[in-house]
Design a protein around this motif. Sequence first.
Motif, PDB file in Angstrom:
ATOM      1  N   VAL A  35       0.842  -1.203   0.000  1.00 11.91           N
ATOM      2  CA  VAL A  35       0.000   0.000   0.000  1.00 11.91           C
ATOM      3  C   VAL A  35       0.876   1.252   0.000  1.00 11.91           C
ATOM      4  CG1 VAL A  35      -1.689   1.322   1.349  1.00 11.91           C
ATOM      5  CG2 VAL A  35      -1.994  -1.148   1.039  1.00 11.91           C
ATOM      6  N   ARG A  36       1.920   1.223   0.800  1.00  9.77           N
ATOM      7  CA  ARG A  36       2.838   2.381   0.814  1.00  9.77           C
ATOM      8  C   ARG A  36       3.512   2.566  -0.542  1.00  9.77           C
ATOM      9  NH1 ARG A  36       5.328   1.547   6.829  1.00  9.77           N
ATOM     10  NH2 ARG A  36       3.795   2.862   7.896  1.00  9.77           N
ATOM     11  N   ALA A  37       3.902   1.462  -1.184  1.00  3.70           N
ATOM     12  CA  ALA A  37       4.537   1.551  -2.504  1.00  3.70           C
ATOM     13  C   ALA A  37       3.575   2.144  -3.523  1.00  3.70           C
ATOM     14  CB  ALA A  37       5.010   0.175  -2.954  1.00  3.70           C
ATOM     15  N   LEU A  38       2.333   1.709  -3.487  1.00  2.00           N
ATOM     16  CA  LEU A  38       1.331   2.233  -4.413  1.00  2.00           C
ATOM     17  C   LEU A  38       1.095   3.717  -4.167  1.00  2.00           C
ATOM     18  CD1 LEU A  38      -0.747   1.685  -6.652  1.00  2.00           C
ATOM     19  CD2 LEU A  38      -2.368   1.080  -4.852  1.00  2.00           C
ATOM     20  N   ALA A  39       0.964   4.091  -2.912  1.00  2.00           N
ATOM     21  CA  ALA A  39       0.750   5.507  -2.580  1.00  2.00           C
ATOM     22  C   ALA A  39       1.941   6.350  -3.034  1.00  2.00           C
ATOM     23  CB  ALA A  39       0.522   5.667  -1.074  1.00  2.00           C
ATOM     24  N   GLY A  40       3.133   5.857  -2.772  1.00  2.00           N
ATOM     25  CA  GLY A  40       4.321   6.597  -3.189  1.00  2.00           C
ATOM     26  C   GLY A  40       4.433   6.712  -4.699  1.00  2.00           C
ATOM     27  N   ARG A  41       4.153   5.648  -5.393  1.00  2.00           N
ATOM     28  CA  ARG A  41       4.250   5.622  -6.852  1.00  2.00           C
ATOM     29  C   ARG A  41       3.269   6.599  -7.502  1.00  2.00           C
ATOM     30  NH1 ARG A  41       7.016   3.706 -11.434  1.00  2.00           N
ATOM     31  NH2 ARG A  41       5.489   3.157 -12.991  1.00  2.00           N
TER      32      ARG A  41
END
Length: 141
Positions: A35-41
């Motif tokens: 989820v953090r990776a998606l938000a950051g991306r």
Amino acid sequence: MPALPSDLAAALPDAIERALLALSPGDPAEVLKAVRALAGRRGFELPDDLALEMDVEVMASWPRDLFRQAFRRIWETFEYRRLPEVADFHKHIADDLEARRLKLHRLESVRLRLETLLLKEKWDREAHEYGIKLRERERAS
């Protein structure tokens, strides 16, 4: 009533174990990282701590392979200008998750029916033996 084939009765515990394993929950740390990776991306803001914790808890309760399947589909196709919510992920795996739950339910139902049949056979046998003993006592007296 005919007895169940012994190979069916013998295979049932293993089938139930496999169905349970197919529903084993995923890893909350992996879900949070995703989820953090998606938000950051995508440049999305993460929800507050409680909301994020609940999202992770729910998605980590899904089998790992299904979460990864949903995450991949979100990664490939999500077009909204907000962080995807649990429901956005869930719709990608709802049918597969329900199929797994239904399979386990059916296997457990067969297990319970088998146990009931075995108990009935036992009780019938005990009643028959009791009847024989009762008749023998009556003859003896």
